[in-house]
Scaffold this active site. Structure first.
Site, PDB file in Angstrom:
ATOM      1  N   ASN A  10      33.415  36.138  20.526  1.00 28.14           N
ATOM      2  CA  ASN A  10      34.426  35.547  21.394  1.00 28.14           C
ATOM      3  C   ASN A  10      33.693  34.765  22.484  1.00 28.14           C
ATOM      4  OD1 ASN A  10      36.411  35.043  23.264  1.00 28.14           O
ATOM      5  ND2 ASN A  10      37.170  37.150  23.367  1.00 28.14           N
ATOM      6  N   LYS A  17      31.388  37.345  24.234  1.00 25.23           N
ATOM      7  CA  LYS A  17      31.548  38.763  23.903  1.00 25.23           C
ATOM      8  C   LYS A  17      31.248  38.915  22.426  1.00 25.23           C
ATOM      9  CE  LYS A  17      35.375  39.626  27.051  1.00 25.23           C
ATOM     10  NZ  LYS A  17      36.803  39.612  27.124  1.00 25.23           N
ATOM     11  N   ARG A  90      36.961  34.208  17.730  1.00 27.22           N
ATOM     12  CA  ARG A  90      38.207  33.991  18.459  1.00 27.22           C
ATOM     13  C   ARG A  90      38.207  32.548  18.960  1.00 27.22           C
ATOM     14  NH1 ARG A  90      39.546  35.304  24.589  1.00 27.22           N
ATOM     15  NH2 ARG A  90      41.705  34.619  24.574  1.00 27.22           N
ATOM     16  N   HIS A 179      46.924  34.041  24.182  1.00 33.67           N
ATOM     17  CA  HIS A 179      46.923  35.506  24.022  1.00 33.67           C
ATOM     18  C   HIS A 179      47.654  35.945  22.761  1.00 33.67           C
ATOM     19  CE1 HIS A 179      46.749  36.128  28.678  1.00 33.67           C
ATOM     20  NE2 HIS A 179      45.532  36.191  28.167  1.00 33.67           N
ATOM     21  N   HIS A 207      51.362  40.860  28.503  1.00 35.04           N
ATOM     22  CA  HIS A 207      49.901  40.959  28.596  1.00 35.04           C
ATOM     23  C   HIS A 207      49.488  40.566  30.016  1.00 35.04           C
ATOM     24  CE1 HIS A 207      45.705  40.467  26.890  1.00 35.04           C
ATOM     25  NE2 HIS A 207      45.621  39.947  28.106  1.00 35.04           N
ATOM     26  N   LEU A 208      49.041  41.560  30.785  1.00 38.50           N
ATOM     27  CA  LEU A 208      48.658  41.296  32.171  1.00 38.50           C
ATOM     28  C   LEU A 208      47.173  41.589  32.365  1.00 38.50           C
ATOM     29  CD1 LEU A 208      51.685  43.102  33.940  1.00 38.50           C
ATOM     30  CD2 LEU A 208      51.532  40.712  33.216  1.00 38.50           C
ATOM     31  N   ARG A 240      44.993  31.677  38.551  1.00 37.82           N
ATOM     32  CA  ARG A 240      45.859  30.573  38.109  1.00 37.82           C
ATOM     33  C   ARG A 240      47.250  30.695  38.712  1.00 37.82           C
ATOM     34  NH1 ARG A 240      44.787  31.436  31.886  1.00 37.82           N
ATOM     35  NH2 ARG A 240      42.944  32.629  32.438  1.00 37.82           N
ATOM     36  N   ASP A 281      40.961  39.920  41.696  1.00 37.60           N
ATOM     37  CA  ASP A 281      41.001  41.182  40.966  1.00 37.60           C
ATOM     38  C   ASP A 281      42.169  42.050  41.456  1.00 37.60           C
ATOM     39  OD1 ASP A 281      38.734  42.919  39.283  1.00 37.60           O
ATOM     40  OD2 ASP A 281      40.136  44.121  40.488  1.00 37.60           O
ATOM     41  N   GLY A 330      44.310  44.394  31.043  1.00 35.96           N
ATOM     42  CA  GLY A 330      43.679  45.244  32.071  1.00 35.96           C
ATOM     43  C   GLY A 330      44.653  45.782  33.107  1.00 35.96           C
ATOM     44  N   GLU A 333      47.665  47.822  31.242  1.00 35.37           N
ATOM     45  CA  GLU A 333      47.239  49.112  30.691  1.00 35.37           C
ATOM     46  C   GLU A 333      46.903  50.132  31.768  1.00 35.37           C
ATOM     47  OE1 GLU A 333      43.959  48.401  27.971  1.00 35.37           O
ATOM     48  OE2 GLU A 333      45.062  46.752  27.058  1.00 35.37           O
ATOM     49  N   ASN A 334      46.646  49.632  32.983  1.00 37.97           N
ATOM     50  CA  ASN A 334      46.090  50.540  33.998  1.00 37.97           C
ATOM     51  C   ASN A 334      46.849  50.673  35.310  1.00 37.97           C
ATOM     52  OD1 ASN A 334      43.540  51.370  32.710  1.00 37.97           O
ATOM     53  ND2 ASN A 334      43.145  49.173  32.729  1.00 37.97           N
ATOM     54  N   GLU A 384      42.084  42.917  20.491  1.00 40.64           N
ATOM     55  CA  GLU A 384      42.023  41.631  19.804  1.00 40.64           C
ATOM     56  C   GLU A 384      40.889  41.597  18.778  1.00 40.64           C
ATOM     57  OE1 GLU A 384      42.211  40.536  23.850  1.00 40.64           O
ATOM     58  OE2 GLU A 384      43.254  38.659  23.389  1.00 40.64           O
TER      59      GLU A 384
HETATM   60  P1  ADP Z   1      40.719  39.382  30.911  1.00 39.73           P
HETATM   61  O1  ADP Z   1      42.011  38.610  30.985  1.00 39.73           O
HETATM   62  O2  ADP Z   1      39.581  38.704  31.614  1.00 39.73           O
HETATM   63  O3  ADP Z   1      40.386  39.925  29.537  1.00 39.73           O
HETATM   64  P2  ADP Z   1      41.415  42.134  31.584  1.00 39.73           P
HETATM   65  O4  ADP Z   1      42.490  42.250  30.551  1.00 39.73           O
HETATM   66  O5  ADP Z   1      40.195  42.954  31.446  1.00 39.73           O
HETATM   67  O6  ADP Z   1      40.997  40.638  31.852  1.00 39.73           O
HETATM   68  O7  ADP Z   1      42.107  42.461  32.997  1.00 39.73           O
HETATM   69  C1  ADP Z   1      41.415  42.358  34.198  1.00 39.73           C
HETATM   70  C2  ADP Z   1      42.372  42.771  35.315  1.00 39.73           C
HETATM   71  O8  ADP Z   1      42.754  44.128  35.114  1.00 39.73           O
HETATM   72  C3  ADP Z   1      41.747  42.682  36.695  1.00 39.73           C
HETATM   73  O9  ADP Z   1      42.657  42.079  37.602  1.00 39.73           O
HETATM   74  C4  ADP Z   1      41.558  44.134  37.067  1.00 39.73           C
HETATM   75  O10 ADP Z   1      41.651  44.343  38.443  1.00 39.73           O
HETATM   76  C5  ADP Z   1      42.733  44.766  36.369  1.00 39.73           C
HETATM   77  N1  ADP Z   1      42.527  46.224  36.261  1.00 39.73           N
HETATM   78  C6  ADP Z   1      41.612  46.893  35.530  1.00 39.73           C
HETATM   79  N2  ADP Z   1      41.707  48.222  35.785  1.00 39.73           N
HETATM   80  C7  ADP Z   1      42.712  48.376  36.692  1.00 39.73           C
HETATM   81  C8  ADP Z   1      43.304  49.489  37.378  1.00 39.73           C
HETATM   82  N3  ADP Z   1      42.875  50.720  37.174  1.00 39.73           N
HETATM   83  N4  ADP Z   1      44.310  49.233  38.231  1.00 39.73           N
HETATM   84  C9  ADP Z   1      44.738  47.994  38.461  1.00 39.73           C
HETATM   85  N5  ADP Z   1      44.239  46.908  37.871  1.00 39.73           N
HETATM   86  C10 ADP Z   1      43.237  47.093  36.994  1.00 39.73           C
END
Ligand code: ADP
Length: 398
Positions: A10, A17, A90, A179, A207-208, A240, A281, A330, A333-334, A384
């Site tokens: 990728n 990656k 990718r 995506h 997808h966030l 963005r 971030d 990211g 999921e989190n 992915e």
């Molecule tokens: P990319 O689009 O570059 O692949 P990711 O899907 O890895 O990015 O998402 C990155 C985002 O996810 C960042 O804004 C990061 O802060 C957020 N993130 C990762 N872990 C957490 C968490 N535990 N809580 C909140 N946001 C998170």
């Protein structure tokens, strides 16, 4: 049957990656990341058997090419070079040319290069990645998996802009989305989770990540998505701006802004970073918000409000029962507070957060984040690389 592994590559604008993926289980034998290409701090790192190794990339030269060569040497050292049966790439923009995964040859690479204006930062790197891999593994079949392909089922009313129609006819100016591989993967996993054939399932997939997009999926097919001609449209993202009145651009032109400055501002200085003034971030923004920073709170509010509005509009686009809202990426999921805030807006549609469920679905864990008597929202970690590996093997075996 023995496992089939695929080397997945990728290439990003300033990163690469890679992973050797088991196409059946999705597990990675080795995975790594080269980043900060073109900068003095360029570095490549990888994880193998639980151990992480990091190496600086020497200054100068073409870092994409360096990284591919380093990956080739690394796979040799680890004894993995003969382990995989194909290389899967990718590719960000496939335009209207690529509606599905294809085997790579010179004409595919030339088409990917031709489509460079749709993803200036990415397609060039993607084509370079394919060329380098063809040189490194001349005897292995290579496949290209397109981020836009899953969205090619959108109807015209969703992808044609309300501009003079000739712009679409002559220049293919339209919504393509991005995506796609992630929206495809989580919708398939969601169908499995609710035990329903995907062809009969409706989902809104959210997808966030640093980049962010929402898709409306009806009977398993994408019918609308929030990104547009390029990945700048739709939601607010890390850097963005997402949707915007196009007049803002003209307004700033009149104030003397240059084209490059505008492009840079909209793509790299907006979103979480621009509004909060702190960071792109999400974690940093949430932390600042907890410490009382009002602009971080505003960034959080704009982000969650806009995601919820998109979900609401896609309820209309789907026009019938939505089986589930699926969070991934990211942030999706989190981030508990972000999911929680979005679900608050969606109460009007019958969604009710389950706090314990929301707290449990994190760090790679799938789960339901709504209560038993609520409409269903869930978290499914995206993968992915697995899609790229399994589609490559599927084509290989045809
Ligand atoms: P990319 O689009 O570059 O692949 P990711 O899907 O890895 O990015 O998402 C990155 C985002 O996810 C960042 O804004 C990061 O802060 C957020 N993130 C990762 N872990 C957490 C968490 N535990 N809580 C909140 N946001 C998170």
């Amino acid at each position: 049957m023995s496992n089939s592994y695929v080397l997945v590559i990728n290439s990003g604008s300033s990163s690469l990656k890679f992973a050797v993926i088991d196409s059946q289980s999705g597990d990675a034998l080795v995975s790594g990341l080269g980043e900060c290409f073109g900068l003095p701090e360029a570095v490549i790192s990888w994880k193998y058997q639980g151990e992480k190794t990091e190496e600086a990339i020497p200054a100068g030269g073409n870092h994409h090419k360096y990284a591919v060569n380093r990956v080739v040497a690394l796979l040799e050292t680890l004894g993995l070079s003969s382990k995989f049966v194909a290389v899967g790439h990718r590719i960000v923009a496939g335009g209207e040319t690529f509606k599905e995964t294809v085997r790579v040859d010179e004409s595919v690479i030339a088409d990917v290069e031709r489509l460079v204006e749709l993803a200036p930062l990415h397609n060039k790197a993607n084509a370079a990645g394919m060329r380098a891999a063809m040189e490194a593994f001349p005897n292995l079949p290579q496949f290209a998996v397109f981020d836009t392909a899953f969205h090619q089922t959108m109807p015209e009313k969703a992808f044609v802009y309300a501009l003079p129609y000739e712009l679409y006819q002559e220049h293919k100016v339209r919504r393509y989305g991005a995506h796609g591989t992630s929206h495809y993967y989580v919708s398939r996993e969601a169908a499995k989770a609710i035990n329903k054939p995907v062809e009969e399932s409706n989902f809104i997939t959210v997808h966030l990540g640093n980049g962010a997009s929402v898709s409306a999926i009806k009977n398993g097919q994408c019918i609308d998505t929030s990104m547009g001609l390029t990945p700048l449209a739709g939601l607010m993202m890390g850097t963005r701006c997402g949707d915007l009145d196009p007049s803002v651009i003209e307004f700033l032109f009149r104030k003397g802004w240059k084209q490059e400055e505008l492009f840079e501002m909209l793509n790299k200085k907006s979103g979480f970073l621009g509004v909060s003034g702190i960071t792109s971030d999400a974690r940093g923004v949430l932390e600042a918000m907890d410490n009382g920073n009002p602009r971080a709170k505003l960034a959080f509010d704009i982000f969650t409000y806009r995601v919820a509005k998109y979900i609401g509009s896609y309820m209309v686009a789907i026009g019938e029962e939505v089986d589930a809202i699926v969070f991934t990426g990211g942030i999706g999921e989190n981030s508990l507070p972000i999911r929680s805030e979005i679900l608050k807006y969606l109460k009007v549609f019958g969604y009710q957060e389950d706090e314990a469920g929301n707290a449990a679905a994190r760090f790679g864990q799938s789960g339901t984040v709504t209560t038993a008597d609520s409409k269903l929202a869930m978290v499914i970690p995206t993968n992915e690389e697995w899609v790229i590996a399994s589609q490559s093997v599927e084509l290989l075996n045809q």
